[in-house]
Design a protein around this motif. Structure first.
Motif, PDB file in Angstrom:
ATOM      1  N   LYS A 162       9.514   8.085 -11.651  1.00  0.00           N
ATOM      2  CA  LYS A 162       9.543   6.630 -11.570  1.00  0.00           C
ATOM      3  C   LYS A 162       8.726   5.955 -12.675  1.00  0.00           C
ATOM      4  O   LYS A 162       8.845   4.744 -12.876  1.00  0.00           O
ATOM      5  CB  LYS A 162       9.020   6.175 -10.205  1.00  0.00           C
ATOM      6  N   ASN A 163       7.891   6.726 -13.353  1.00  0.00           N
ATOM      7  CA  ASN A 163       7.014   6.149 -14.377  1.00  0.00           C
ATOM      8  C   ASN A 163       7.131   6.925 -15.685  1.00  0.00           C
ATOM      9  O   ASN A 163       6.143   7.403 -16.242  1.00  0.00           O
ATOM     10  CB  ASN A 163       5.557   6.150 -13.890  1.00  0.00           C
TER      11      ASN A 163
ATOM     12  N   TRP B 133       6.383  10.477  -8.765  1.00  0.00           N
ATOM     13  CA  TRP B 133       5.683   9.483  -9.580  1.00  0.00           C
ATOM     14  C   TRP B 133       6.093   9.612 -11.037  1.00  0.00           C
ATOM     15  O   TRP B 133       6.325   8.602 -11.720  1.00  0.00           O
ATOM     16  CB  TRP B 133       4.173   9.651  -9.442  1.00  0.00           C
TER      17      TRP B 133
ATOM     18  N   PHE C   2      -0.239  13.331  -9.448  1.00  0.00           N
ATOM     19  CA  PHE C   2       0.626  12.220  -9.048  1.00  0.00           C
ATOM     20  C   PHE C   2       1.865  12.655  -8.264  1.00  0.00           C
ATOM     21  O   PHE C   2       2.400  11.877  -7.480  1.00  0.00           O
ATOM     22  CB  PHE C   2       1.085  11.439 -10.288  1.00  0.00           C
TER      23      PHE C   2
END
Length: 347
Positions: free
Chosen positions: A22-23, A19, A15
């Motif tokens: 942000k997650n 990523w 990812f």
């Protein structure tokens, strides 16, 4: 291969670090399922301190990405159990490499849930550490090509070692698996030979993590795991404690006596030198070679002149007082160290 760092490394490859930033909730769910496969949505919400609705949304997103799947449910007297969650087994394959003392190398492949796919062990006479790493890499590549499904991604390898090394840089200072070597970069050597990223983990830490994942310590937030090489795996408040240098728990360097051989750091009376288990078997092998009297001899198979602890225990059951005395002396020291640790961590 149960190294939690392998999941982080894998996620970065798939990812990207942006990523993950942000997650964070999704990644927290992934990390929990990596350490505790079969957890339910309620389990995850409780541990992470997040609402069940938020976790359900995260689980739905991970399922849409093809990362995780639901397991089965069963009925009990208390009703229907929560639905368990796990990674999709075919998501990726992890590769584990274990360097045994001496010439043996062991390769293990596991699916995304840590279930073993294959295990290979082979020996080779090495002249230096580079040959040892290259042989391990070739054996791993061969095992992967023969047994790993082509549809699975091989995201990285985890190598377990004893001794002192830096997991981040891969520089090994001291290890029984690489005797008489100092300052060698096995991480880079293996990574080039395998063609994939490599993570290093102290064997004591790996054993503790495995015990927490699928052994008697499942569900325990804090515990200590000591193995026969006198390394200590430490779990505190649900997390593996590795120390700022990644090598916490080397209790073999604890000073327990004013006597004994001088250790590599110049001190005498170190636990690992005063009462190592191998001294029992080494002494019995010497006695047997000199035609001495010990009942452990009758448990040797074929032409082997090696004694292991199971033979020592069997001899004690047969009434061998020498074996009983040696085991008693060693475990007296072990008991004192364990008691000291108990007072330190749980007075």
């Amino acid at each position: 291969m149960y190294n939690p760092g392998l999941l982080i490394m894998s996620a970065k490859i798939v990812f990207g670090e942006e990523w993950i930033r942000k997650n964070r909730t999704l990644f927290s769910v992934m990390k929990m399922l990596w350490g505790l496969p079969g957890a339910s949505r309620s389990d995850i919400a409780r541990v992470l301190g997040v609402s069940k609705t938020a976790i359900s949304n995260s689980v739905s997103r991970l399922m849409a990405l093809g990362m995780i799947e639901e397991g089965g449910t069963s009925m009990t007297k208390l009703g229907k159990r929560p639905i368990s969650l796990r990674f999709k087994r075919e998501l990726f394959v992890s590769l584990g490499i274990s360097f045994h003392d001496g010439d043996a190398v062991e390769i293990c492949l596991a699916d995304a849930n840590g279930h073993p796919i294959a295990n290979r062990k082979a020996s080779f006479k090495y002249s230096n550490w580079k040959e040892k790493c290259d042989f391990a890499a070739k054996l791993a590549v061969k095992t992967l090509s023969e047994l790993a499904s082509g549809s699975r991604s091989i995201l990285g390898a985890c190598v377990s070692l004893t001794g002192i090394f830096n997991p981040a840089t891969g520089i090994l200072m001291s290890s029984a698996q690489f005797p008489d070597e100092y300052g060698i970069d096995i991480k880079t050597r293996l990574s080039k030979g395998l063609g994939m990223p490599v993570e290093l983990i102290n064997l004591s830490h790996l054993l503790a993590f495995t015990e927490h994942r699928c052994g008697k310590a499942i569900g325990m937030k804090s515990f200590l795991y000591m193995h026969s090489g006198y390394g200590l795996g430490i779990f505190l408040n649900g997390k593996l404690y590795r120390g700022h240098q990644g090598q916490a728990g080397e209790i073999g360097w604890m000073r327990i006596s004013d006597d004994g051989p001088r250790g590599r750091d110049g001190r005498v009376g170190l636990f690992g030198d005063v009462a190592p288990l191998y001294k029992i078997t080494d002494r019995l092998e010497y006695i047997i070679a000199a035609n001495g009297n010990t009942l452990a001899k009758k448990y040797m198979e074929g032409k082997s002149r090696k004694v292991d602890l199971s033979m020592v225990v069997a001899a004690i059951k047969d009434g061998d007082l020498l074996c009983a005395q040696m085991l008693n002396e060693t475990f007296r020291s072990i008991g004192n160290v364990v008691l000291d640790l108990a007072y330190i961590f749980n007075p």
